[in-house]
Design a protein around this motif. Sequence first.
Motif, short mmCIF file in Angstrom:
data_model
loop_
_atom_site.label_atom_id
_atom_site.label_comp_id
_atom_site.label_asym_id
_atom_site.label_seq_id
_atom_site.Cartn_x
_atom_site.Cartn_y
_atom_site.Cartn_z
N LEU A 149 0.83 -1.20 0.00
CA LEU A 149 0.00 0.00 0.00
C LEU A 149 0.87 1.26 0.00
CD1 LEU A 149 -2.71 1.48 0.22
CD2 LEU A 149 -2.56 1.17 2.71
N SER A 150 1.90 1.26 0.81
CA SER A 150 2.79 2.42 0.90
C SER A 150 3.47 2.72 -0.43
CB SER A 150 3.86 2.20 1.98
OG SER A 150 3.27 2.06 3.22
N LEU A 151 3.87 1.68 -1.12
CA LEU A 151 4.55 1.87 -2.41
C LEU A 151 3.62 2.40 -3.48
CD1 LEU A 151 6.84 -1.28 -2.50
CD2 LEU A 151 7.53 1.11 -2.18
N SER A 152 2.32 2.22 -3.29
CA SER A 152 1.37 2.72 -4.28
C SER A 152 1.02 4.20 -4.06
CB SER A 152 0.08 1.88 -4.24
OG SER A 152 -0.65 2.16 -3.06
N LEU A 153 1.51 4.76 -2.97
CA LEU A 153 1.22 6.16 -2.64
C LEU A 153 2.38 7.06 -3.00
CD1 LEU A 153 -0.23 5.61 0.96
CD2 LEU A 153 -1.53 6.09 -1.13
N PRO A 154 2.11 8.35 -3.19
CA PRO A 154 3.24 9.29 -3.33
C PRO A 154 4.09 9.24 -2.05
CG PRO A 154 1.17 10.34 -3.95
CD PRO A 154 0.82 9.00 -3.35
N HIS A 155 5.35 9.52 -2.20
CA HIS A 155 6.31 9.41 -1.10
C HIS A 155 5.82 10.09 0.19
CE1 HIS A 155 10.21 9.26 0.91
NE2 HIS A 155 10.06 10.55 1.17
N ALA A 156 5.41 11.33 0.10
CA ALA A 156 5.02 12.09 1.30
C ALA A 156 3.82 11.44 1.99
CB ALA A 156 4.72 13.54 0.94
N ARG A 157 2.87 10.96 1.21
CA ARG A 157 1.69 10.32 1.82
C ARG A 157 2.04 8.97 2.43
NH1 ARG A 157 -3.70 12.03 -1.45
NH2 ARG A 157 -3.22 14.25 -1.41
N ILE A 204 4.86 8.20 3.84
CA ILE A 204 5.52 8.49 5.11
C ILE A 204 4.49 8.84 6.18
CG2 ILE A 204 7.10 10.11 6.27
CD1 ILE A 204 8.48 7.94 4.52
N VAL A 205 3.49 9.63 5.81
CA VAL A 205 2.43 9.98 6.76
C VAL A 205 1.67 8.73 7.19
CG1 VAL A 205 0.24 11.22 7.04
CG2 VAL A 205 2.21 12.37 6.00
N LEU A 206 1.34 7.87 6.25
CA LEU A 206 0.65 6.61 6.58
C LEU A 206 1.46 5.79 7.57
CD1 LEU A 206 -1.56 4.42 6.17
CD2 LEU A 206 -0.13 3.56 4.29
N ILE A 225 8.61 -3.38 8.45
CA ILE A 225 8.33 -2.01 8.03
C ILE A 225 9.60 -1.15 8.13
CG2 ILE A 225 7.01 0.10 8.56
CD1 ILE A 225 5.36 -2.18 7.26
N ALA A 226 10.35 -1.29 9.20
CA ALA A 226 11.60 -0.53 9.34
C ALA A 226 12.55 -0.86 8.19
CB ALA A 226 12.26 -0.85 10.68
N LEU A 271 14.99 0.45 2.77
CA LEU A 271 15.22 0.04 1.37
C LEU A 271 14.65 1.00 0.35
CD1 LEU A 271 14.62 -3.81 1.58
CD2 LEU A 271 16.78 -2.64 1.20
N TRP A 272 13.45 1.49 0.60
CA TRP A 272 12.77 2.26 -0.44
C TRP A 272 12.81 3.76 -0.25
CZ3 TRP A 272 10.01 -2.47 0.72
CH2 TRP A 272 10.12 -3.39 -0.30
N TRP A 273 12.88 4.24 0.97
CA TRP A 273 12.76 5.67 1.17
C TRP A 273 14.03 6.34 1.64
CZ3 TRP A 273 8.30 2.75 2.50
CH2 TRP A 273 7.24 2.97 1.62
#
Length: 128
Positions: A17-25, A27-29, A117-118, A123-125
């Motif tokens: 789900l996180s990867l499907s969102l824009p970066h800033a969103r 991170i907020v999630l 998650i950590a 890895l991605w951000w």
Amino acid sequence: MKACLAGAFLAGGTVSLSLSLPHARAIVLLAILLAALATMYVGAALSTGRTPHVLVESLAAGAFVALATLGVWCSPLFLVFGYLTHGLWDLAHHRQQIATRVPDWWPPLCLVYDWVIAGAICLWWLQP
């Protein structure tokens, strides 16, 4: 073992789900999820009605909420630290070093979830 697999499965869904969102969103999630996870132990402490347990869990939850906030405002590194330390908090509950009683399956599930998650945040951000 089933709890650990469930934690990995749930973390995989969160990462997807996180990867499907824009970066800033994303991170907020992830920050919101860290804060929400921390409050679960407060709920468990409230169910016992023991004030010292509620106080300990509330202070810990406040620290995790602070890390989540810093993760959004400053750097995702605070989220990595928050998820890693929340995993240690889960481990302390599993080994009954923290007096708040939770179901036996909860700490291992949450520990695996937190650490996956950590790792995903790293890895991605946090890649240059």
